[in-house]
Motif scaffolding. Structure first.
Motif, mmCIF file in Angstrom:
data_model
loop_
_atom_site.group_PDB
_atom_site.id
_atom_site.type_symbol
_atom_site.label_atom_id
_atom_site.label_comp_id
_atom_site.label_asym_id
_atom_site.label_seq_id
_atom_site.Cartn_x
_atom_site.Cartn_y
_atom_site.Cartn_z
ATOM 1 N N PHE A 159 0.832 -1.209 0.000
ATOM 2 C CA PHE A 159 0.000 0.000 0.000
ATOM 3 C C PHE A 159 0.859 1.248 0.000
ATOM 4 O O PHE A 159 1.996 1.245 0.467
ATOM 5 C CB PHE A 159 -0.898 0.009 1.227
ATOM 6 C CG PHE A 159 -1.823 -1.166 1.279
ATOM 7 C CD1 PHE A 159 -2.788 -1.340 0.305
ATOM 8 C CD2 PHE A 159 -1.702 -2.113 2.286
ATOM 9 C CE1 PHE A 159 -3.643 -2.427 0.345
ATOM 10 C CE2 PHE A 159 -2.557 -3.201 2.330
ATOM 11 C CZ PHE A 159 -3.523 -3.368 1.352
ATOM 12 N N GLU B 82 -5.820 6.647 -0.281
ATOM 13 C CA GLU B 82 -6.757 5.706 0.338
ATOM 14 C C GLU B 82 -7.545 4.919 -0.697
ATOM 15 O O GLU B 82 -7.628 3.689 -0.633
ATOM 16 C CB GLU B 82 -7.742 6.443 1.257
ATOM 17 C CG GLU B 82 -7.132 6.998 2.522
ATOM 18 C CD GLU B 82 -6.507 8.354 2.297
ATOM 19 O OE1 GLU B 82 -6.597 8.865 1.157
ATOM 20 O OE2 GLU B 82 -5.940 8.914 3.250
ATOM 21 N N ARG C 122 -14.610 -5.035 7.860
ATOM 22 C CA ARG C 122 -15.056 -6.239 7.183
ATOM 23 C C ARG C 122 -15.035 -5.938 5.710
ATOM 24 O O ARG C 122 -15.392 -4.844 5.289
ATOM 25 C CB ARG C 122 -16.459 -6.615 7.644
ATOM 26 C CG ARG C 122 -16.534 -8.022 8.150
ATOM 27 C CD ARG C 122 -17.844 -8.316 8.777
ATOM 28 N NE ARG C 122 -18.932 -8.175 7.836
ATOM 29 C CZ ARG C 122 -20.208 -8.353 8.170
ATOM 30 N NH1 ARG C 122 -20.524 -8.648 9.404
ATOM 31 N NH2 ARG C 122 -21.145 -8.230 7.288
ATOM 32 N N VAL D 66 -16.055 -2.580 3.519
ATOM 33 C CA VAL D 66 -15.083 -1.833 2.713
ATOM 34 C C VAL D 66 -15.621 -1.678 1.289
ATOM 35 O O VAL D 66 -15.610 -0.595 0.712
ATOM 36 C CB VAL D 66 -13.726 -2.576 2.675
ATOM 37 C CG1 VAL D 66 -12.752 -1.825 1.784
ATOM 38 C CG2 VAL D 66 -13.161 -2.744 4.057
ATOM 39 N N LEU E 226 -10.642 4.218 5.749
ATOM 40 C CA LEU E 226 -9.752 3.409 4.919
ATOM 41 C C LEU E 226 -8.291 3.539 5.367
ATOM 42 O O LEU E 226 -7.538 2.565 5.367
ATOM 43 C CB LEU E 226 -9.886 3.811 3.449
ATOM 44 C CG LEU E 226 -11.239 3.505 2.817
ATOM 45 C CD1 LEU E 226 -11.300 4.052 1.404
ATOM 46 C CD2 LEU E 226 -11.513 2.009 2.811
ATOM 47 N N ARG E 227 -7.937 4.757 5.772
ATOM 48 C CA ARG E 227 -6.566 4.969 6.226
ATOM 49 C C ARG E 227 -6.267 4.072 7.428
ATOM 50 O O ARG E 227 -5.246 3.404 7.503
ATOM 51 C CB ARG E 227 -6.393 6.442 6.599
ATOM 52 C CG ARG E 227 -4.962 6.927 6.502
ATOM 53 C CD ARG E 227 -4.900 8.400 6.837
ATOM 54 N NE ARG E 227 -5.823 9.188 6.030
ATOM 55 C CZ ARG E 227 -6.466 10.256 6.480
ATOM 56 N NH1 ARG E 227 -6.306 10.664 7.722
ATOM 57 N NH2 ARG E 227 -7.285 10.931 5.700
ATOM 58 N N LEU F 62 -7.825 1.396 8.231
ATOM 59 C CA LEU F 62 -7.868 -0.006 7.831
ATOM 60 C C LEU F 62 -6.530 -0.449 7.258
ATOM 61 O O LEU F 62 -5.992 -1.503 7.610
ATOM 62 C CB LEU F 62 -8.973 -0.207 6.792
ATOM 63 C CG LEU F 62 -8.980 -1.545 6.093
ATOM 64 C CD1 LEU F 62 -9.560 -2.610 7.008
ATOM 65 C CD2 LEU F 62 -9.758 -1.507 4.796
ATOM 66 N N ILE F 63 -5.987 0.396 6.403
ATOM 67 C CA ILE F 63 -4.747 0.002 5.735
ATOM 68 C C ILE F 63 -3.591 -0.054 6.728
ATOM 69 O O ILE F 63 -2.759 -0.960 6.683
ATOM 70 C CB ILE F 63 -4.488 0.946 4.548
ATOM 71 C CG1 ILE F 63 -5.426 0.503 3.430
ATOM 72 C CG2 ILE F 63 -3.044 0.889 4.098
ATOM 73 C CD1 ILE F 63 -5.631 1.447 2.349
ATOM 74 N N LEU G 116 -3.967 -3.283 8.513
ATOM 75 C CA LEU G 116 -3.568 -4.440 7.706
ATOM 76 C C LEU G 116 -2.055 -4.563 7.667
ATOM 77 O O LEU G 116 -1.499 -5.663 7.680
ATOM 78 C CB LEU G 116 -4.104 -4.298 6.282
ATOM 79 C CG LEU G 116 -5.578 -4.607 6.087
ATOM 80 C CD1 LEU G 116 -6.014 -4.228 4.687
ATOM 81 C CD2 LEU G 116 -5.845 -6.077 6.323
ATOM 82 N N GLU G 117 -1.359 -3.434 7.625
ATOM 83 C CA GLU G 117 0.094 -3.480 7.566
ATOM 84 C C GLU G 117 0.679 -3.966 8.882
ATOM 85 O O GLU G 117 1.669 -4.692 8.909
ATOM 86 C CB GLU G 117 0.648 -2.102 7.204
ATOM 87 C CG GLU G 117 0.530 -1.837 5.707
ATOM 88 C CD GLU G 117 0.862 -0.408 5.330
ATOM 89 O OE1 GLU G 117 0.804 0.474 6.228
ATOM 90 O OE2 GLU G 117 1.142 -0.157 4.153
ATOM 91 N N MET H 134 -5.234 -9.776 10.092
ATOM 92 C CA MET H 134 -6.475 -9.100 9.728
ATOM 93 C C MET H 134 -6.972 -9.510 8.348
ATOM 94 O O MET H 134 -8.152 -9.432 8.061
ATOM 95 C CB MET H 134 -6.278 -7.583 9.733
ATOM 96 C CG MET H 134 -6.678 -6.863 11.004
ATOM 97 S SD MET H 134 -8.248 -7.349 11.653
ATOM 98 C CE MET H 134 -9.286 -6.203 10.816
#
Lengths: 114, 732
Positions: free
Chosen positions: A49, A55, B656, B660, B691-692, B694-695, B698-699, B704
């Motif tokens: 990402f 985003e 979820r 998303v 979203l920010r 979320l990402i 995930l990182e 996740m």
């Protein structure tokens, strides 16, 4: 006379054809090599990402990845339907245990890294 | 006659036809009554009662429709009844006999499917059309006074004081009121291009009711409810209900100018939106002819390929993948909806008034609020509490619907008046400063108890339509109370404070609200809208109220004893258990102190009950209608998600993949939230923030990726959110 018999077709053996087995998205399929194991292995490695400011592009990337994954797993259904089915499968006892195990595993990994 | 001979027994048809022809006939000078017209009418009435009603059939009604009895005879007889003949006993009797036939003929068909016989199925469709033609004949008769003639039938009885009225007088009043209810209720069964039913639509009904003084009769009876009138409450309420159900309140209280601006604005707006849609469609359309074969492959991460055909697939990965998805034929089977929960209901309609009917309706609503609201609704409320026999099942939901409707109308009126005063300070717009006493009858403790009890009952029995009326009523009560707190009158503020105190006192009510939010399954959009609005308004008010009051009492089920104690202090007689009173006292004071201490955290605890997937799903389902949502509605959903995501930091609950996907679709899809949508900016802000986060998550937590597919487990929520396990304190 032999021909007459044939036209009626009484003496012919009746073949019982089985109905084609329809592919189902169930726990077994979800746990197969195409399913969650693949997701666990590949996703963290292959998804990169850009972060803040990108985003929507990042999300498009994420969704696209999941869509291909879902398509490989269960070709028949649309993306959204597949997600719904998978979500429902997650409610079963065995799936819950499995998920708990995965999380425990990553906890252990993290502890080792420290 | 066109009907096939076997639809009805020919003998019955012959009887009815001979009676109808003996009734009289139209001559060039007017209507000539037959010699025994009154007896004929009585006979016809007897046929209806002794054949149709007794045997549970529609044969006689069908014959009467074929014989054109209403349009050819009854209406003419009523039109010939001159005003100066009002006192004429014989003519009055004749008119009454007409009404006695009209009422059963216009009666709504309210049988459920299981109760209907073959005979009913055979006649009902024809009779529905016949009823529409009756209504049309009555509203559009050239004399324009059929309705007022029928109202005149009741006037002699109305004029008698209540104590001196005989049973017959009461019956006549009720009969006439039922007639008006039936007329208000009849709709065209099957409007189409050539027969739109415009001559009997709501506007036409209201205009006729207004011009022929029916509205005034209804107002007079409603405002004297409880005094001169007692048993007519439900009928009047029903008539009012069918006159104003689904009428758009905001439109009703807009002035001509505002309406014009709005219309022009919305037309350009709509054209713009259409243009936008066309452009979006053009973007993805092929620039070559449709046999310009194109095949595109997309490479997946592991080097394998997916193929898509069609030029638009060239546009980008997004569209290509969408195309790949949309080419799939299989559909996930949806569960069957046996009970019809998902069907649209009468609450989902919107009626807009046009022409003269709009100001007439507005005057009626204002007059009703000024005079009829309190007497009528307090009377019906008491009837509901008593489970009075005259109440039907539908009446209760009509009651709550109407209360909600009028409360909203009253608020709209105040707003309009306040605006008027701002524009022209000299104009007499005193209404804005009026106290809320005009609607006081539905803001008292008894009403809240009734509403609460009904809502609980309906929630438990899954009567969703009824529950919807209750939810609407509750929301409007809350909003009215909110307006009252902002009132310049001190008395209003005090009352508002008091009501809020009572509203937020019962923990069972608070739990009911959340229970309702969680119970969403397939209900239609209107239900979802009402449900989310109620939760939104309730939560906001409760939050503010709990901030203003440090020690907020809530009565929960466990504190039965504390309740008993309070009642005793209030002087309510309790069964005698005086002997152990003193022992209890200490215990009780201890308990109530305990509850006091708990209250400080109460709102957070209450809010915590919302942090569940089922609550989130309801709001997600609501937001999924984004194309039809107004600014306020989208805002409502964002506020809820913001509450969970930002305020309570329960991010994992929203992480979820389908959520998303939904958010992404709303913001980025050509089919998403329209570019000019007023809520787009706020939605964009929230989604980006989401979203920010979320990402980032995930990182940091690769596990996740799997969990994104599922609803999170309670045991792992904390770990996934914070990255460490909850500390468990062990008491030593």
């Amino acid at each position: 006379p032999a021909e007459k018999k044939d036209t009626l077709g009484i003496d012919e053996e009746v073949k019982i054809r089985r109905k084609r087995v329809t592919v189902k998205l169930d726990e077994e399929r979800l746990m197969s090599s195409l399913g969650i194991p693949k997701l666990r292995q590949d996703a963290p490695r292959k998804l990169k990402f850009k972060g803040k400011g990108h985003e929507y592009r990042d999300t498009a990337r994420l969704l696209s990845y999941y869509q291909f994954w879902a398509d490989d797993l269960y070709k028949k259904a649309k993306f959204r339907d597949t997600l719904k089915i998978i979500e429902k499968l997650g409610h079963s006892k065995s799936m819950k245990d499995q998920r708990l195990n995965w999380i425990e595993e990553s906890k252990r990994k993290e502890r080792l890294l420290r | 006659f066109a009907a096939a001979p076997e639809t009805v027994d020919p003998l019955i048809r012959a009887h009815i036809l001979s009676l109808v022809s003996a009734l009289g006939g139209v001559t060039p000078t007017g209507y000539d009554l037959g010699d025994d017209a009154l007896a004929c009418l009585k006979d016809l009435r007897r046929w209806l009662r002794l054949y149709d009603e007794k045997l549970n059939r529609y044969d006689v009604a069908r014959c009467m429709a074929e014989a054109n009895l209403v349009n050819g005879d009854l209406v003419e007889i009523l039109a010939d009844w001159k005003e100066e003949d009002t006192e004429n006993k014989a003519k009055h009797r004749l008119a009454l006999a007409c009404v006695e036939i009209l009422v059963p003929l216009t009666w709504p068909f309210e049988k459920s499917l299981s109760e209907m016989t073959q005979n009913h199925h055979r006649h009902q469709p024809v009779l529905l059309h016949a009823q529409a033609s009756y209504k049309s004949a009555i509203l559009r008769h050239s004399s324009r006074k059929i309705l007022s003639s029928i109202a005149r039938v009741a006037l002699p009885s109305v004029a008698i004081p209540a104590i001196e009225r005989t049973e017959r007088d009461e019956g006549i009043i009720r009969l006439v009121l039922y007639f008006f209810r039936n007329i208000a209720m009849i709709e065209h069964p099957n409007p189409n291009e050539s027969d739109t039913g415009e001559d009997i639509n709501r506007c036409a009904t209201i205009e006729a009711f207004n011009d022929q003084n029916v509205i005034h009769l209804l107002l007079a009876i409603a405002s004297n409810m409880g005094g001169e009138f007692v048993t007519q409450d439900v009928v009047v309420m029903e008539a009012v209900y069918h006159l104003l159900k689904s009428v758009d309140i905001e439109q009703l209280f807009r002035t001509e100018e505002e309406e014009r601006n709005k219309k022009v604005g919305s037309l350009t707006d709509l054209l713009k939106r259409e243009d936008e849609m066309k452009r979006a469609a053009a973007r993805s359309r092929s620039t070559r002819h449709n046999r310009f074969g194109t095949t595109v492959w997309m490479e997946k991460d592991d080097g394998r390929r997916a193929f898509v055909s069609g030029q638009d697939a060239l546009l980008g990965r997004d569209t290509a993948q969408k195309k790949m998805d949309s080419s799939k034929k299989w559909k996930k089977p949806k569960g069957s909806d046996v009970k019809g929960v998902g069907h649209k209901t009468e609450f989902d309609l919107v009626v807009t008034l046009e022409g003269a009917s709009k100001p007439q309706m507005r005057t009626f609503v204002e007059d009703f609020l000024d005079a009829g609201f309190n007497p009528l609704f307090s009377h019906v409320r008491r009837a509901i509490d008593r489970d009075a026999e005259r109440l039907l099942n539908t009446n209760q939901r009509q009651f709550f619907y109407l209360v909600a409707w009028f409360l909203k109308a009253e608020r709209a009126r105040r707003k309009a008046a306040a605006k008027l005063q701002l524009q022209q300070p000299t104009a007499d717009a005193a209404a804005a400063d009026d106290s809320f006493s005009l609607v006081a009858s539905v803001l008292n403790q008894e009403m809240l108890i009734t509403l609460n009890r009904r809502m609980t009952e309906w929630y438990e029995s899954k009567s969703w339509l009824e529950l919807q009326s209750g939810m609407r009523c509750f929301t409007q009560i809350l909003l009215t109370v909110q307006d009252m707190t902002a009132s310049p009158l001190e008395e209003d503020q005090e009352i508002a404070e008091n009501i809020q105190n009572r509203l937020f006192y019962e923990e069972t009510t608070l739990d009911l609200i959340i229970g309702i939010l969680r119970s969403y399954t397939k209900q239609p959009f209107g239900w979802l809208d009402d449900c989310t609005e109620m939760v939104h308004v309730h939560l906001k008010m409760l939050e503010r109220y709990s901030k203003q009051h440090d020690h907020l009492f809530v009565r929960s089920k466990r504190q039965q004893k504390a309740k008993k104690k309070r009642q005793q202090q209030d002087g309510i007689d309790m069964p005698a258990d005086d002997d152990n009173n003193e022992e209890d006292d200490e215990e009780l004071s201890l308990q109530s102190r305990n509850t006091m201490r708990e209250r400080a955290f109460d709102f957070k605890k209450f809010e915590g009950k919302l942090l569940q997937q089922s609550c989130v799903s309801t709001f997600l389902a609501f937001l999924d209608n984004y194309k039809e949502l107004s600014y306020a509605q989208v805002k409502r959903a964002i506020t809820f998600f913001h509450r969970i995501f930002v305020k309570r930091q329960e991010e994992v609950l929203l992480f979820r993949i389908d959520i998303v996907e939904q958010f992404y679709r709303i913001m980025q899809d050509p089919d998403g939230l329209p570019q000019g949508h007023p809520a787009r900016k706020e939605m964009d802000q929230f989604v980006k923030y989401y979203l920010r986060k979320l990402i980032k998550k995930l990182e940091n937590r690769p596990e996740m990726y799997v969990e994104l597919l599922f609803t999170k487990l309670n045991s792992t929520m904390h770990y996934l959110t914070h990255g460490y396990d909850k500390e468990i304190r062990v008491r030593v």
